[in-house]
Design an enzyme around this catalytic site. Sequence first.
Site, short mmCIF file in Angstrom:
data_model
loop_
_atom_site.label_atom_id
_atom_site.label_comp_id
_atom_site.label_asym_id
_atom_site.label_seq_id
_atom_site.Cartn_x
_atom_site.Cartn_y
_atom_site.Cartn_z
N LYS A 1 -3.01 -7.00 12.34
CA LYS A 1 -3.47 -8.07 13.22
C LYS A 1 -3.69 -7.50 14.60
O LYS A 1 -2.83 -6.77 15.11
CB LYS A 1 -2.40 -9.15 13.31
CG LYS A 1 -2.13 -9.86 12.02
CD LYS A 1 -0.93 -10.74 12.21
CE LYS A 1 -0.57 -11.41 10.90
NZ LYS A 1 0.74 -12.03 10.96
N ASP B 1 1.46 -4.03 8.34
CA ASP B 1 0.99 -4.56 9.62
C ASP B 1 0.41 -3.45 10.49
O ASP B 1 0.71 -2.28 10.28
CB ASP B 1 2.17 -5.15 10.38
CG ASP B 1 2.39 -6.61 10.05
OD1 ASP B 1 1.52 -7.20 9.39
OD2 ASP B 1 3.44 -7.15 10.45
#
Length: 401
Positions: free
Chosen positions: A219, A197
């Site tokens: 993200k 991530d």
Amino acid sequence: MSVGGNFPLTLRVAGRKVVVVGGGHVATRRALSLVEAGALVTVVSSIISDSLSSAVSRGDINWLQRTYERGDLDGAWLVQTATASPDIDEQVAVDAEASQIWCLKGGDPEKATAWSPAVARIDDVMVAVSGGGDAGRASALRDGVAAALQAGDLPMRHKTHHPEGFVALVGGGPGDPGLLTTRGRRLLAEADVVIIDRLAPHGVLQELAEDVEVIDVGKMPDNHPIPQHEINELLIDRARQGKVVVRLKGGDPYVFGRGGEELIACREAGVHVEVVPGVTSAIAVAAAAGIPVTHRGISRGFTVLTAHDDIVNAPQSAAHTIVLLMGVGRLRTTCIALMAAGNDPETPVAIVESGCTPDQRVTVGTLTTIAGRADAIGARPPAVTIIGGVVTLSPAWQATR
Ligand SMILES: C[S@@+](CC[C@H](N)C(=O)[O-])C[C@H]1O[C@@H](n2cnc3c(N)ncnc32)[C@H](O)[C@@H]1O
């Protein structure tokens, strides 16, 4: 390999007779570990330790309650002698030699025909260390290697024989690689694939072998380049290829991290999955700014929310800390909602951007002032907002008084 007339090997003792002569400390340890390995253990000694007598009552050990006699070694594959009598130990060694039985001889490595190394077991890896006849040195070395393996400092990846693929959902902490757990590090050292991530500790990627597949599914707020269902598919696909897959997430996998969804997807696909908790930014980032989320006499509890939630449902009091994740862009609306719900406009608030990293920035204010200050400095994600009396403990607040 042969070193100085010695040949290292491990023995499959399960179901085979092993004799332990003696009932003291060394004999006890050896007998119990032989039982654990499945050996059929006979202990010969007039007196035995409490641990040995419990093993005898459980039926794990056959006990001959007398001194050693010639013939006790009949049918044995291995013998350990560790009595208080050098003469008996010597007799056992002589009899073992005559019967071609390997003999471990406590405190007398010169006369032994077998030595037991210092052993550490980490997952499916076994490390056996010989210290050249110095047992203390062997144990110290073994502990060092075990610690390095536990910490993931040594290459743990399977090269040929591979276990079934699996997924580990690893909480990476708030960004500082030092806040990744030891278990997380070890799994990274074993990983064939790392799916990472944006807010996970990217610094650890440098430590991976070149052939480890790294997939960055980072993200951005309001911009999800790889949708969650595709991340789930990636995890399942790679695990089904027989790979060790580490899903490295920011903070803790279950604190606004969608770890639960990944867990369910893997389970539904029949893929084995392990969850390794992480240090959540909700607590650690506040701590990095000198703010304890609870503090005797100031705050008796805390609530963690995303600012998108209905914040006014949280307990409303400066004695209850509110920690907001992902909410920096909506700070003004949040503060107005809290004041409209009856909170004191002077309630202290801190914003901590990029906490636990070299770019950490702490801004303090109150429900009335914080949104203006955040705008003025251009506060941006990732940031944690802490609301409540505990903010007054931070050096940043104290510097403004
Ligand atoms: C999707 S949530 C994931 C939280 C994560 N699972 C955890 O336990 O920390 C992302 C939010 O965590 C917070 N966050 C994570 N790392 C941070 C950091 N190093 N500094 C400040 N906030 C951070 C920010 O509020 C960010 O918007």
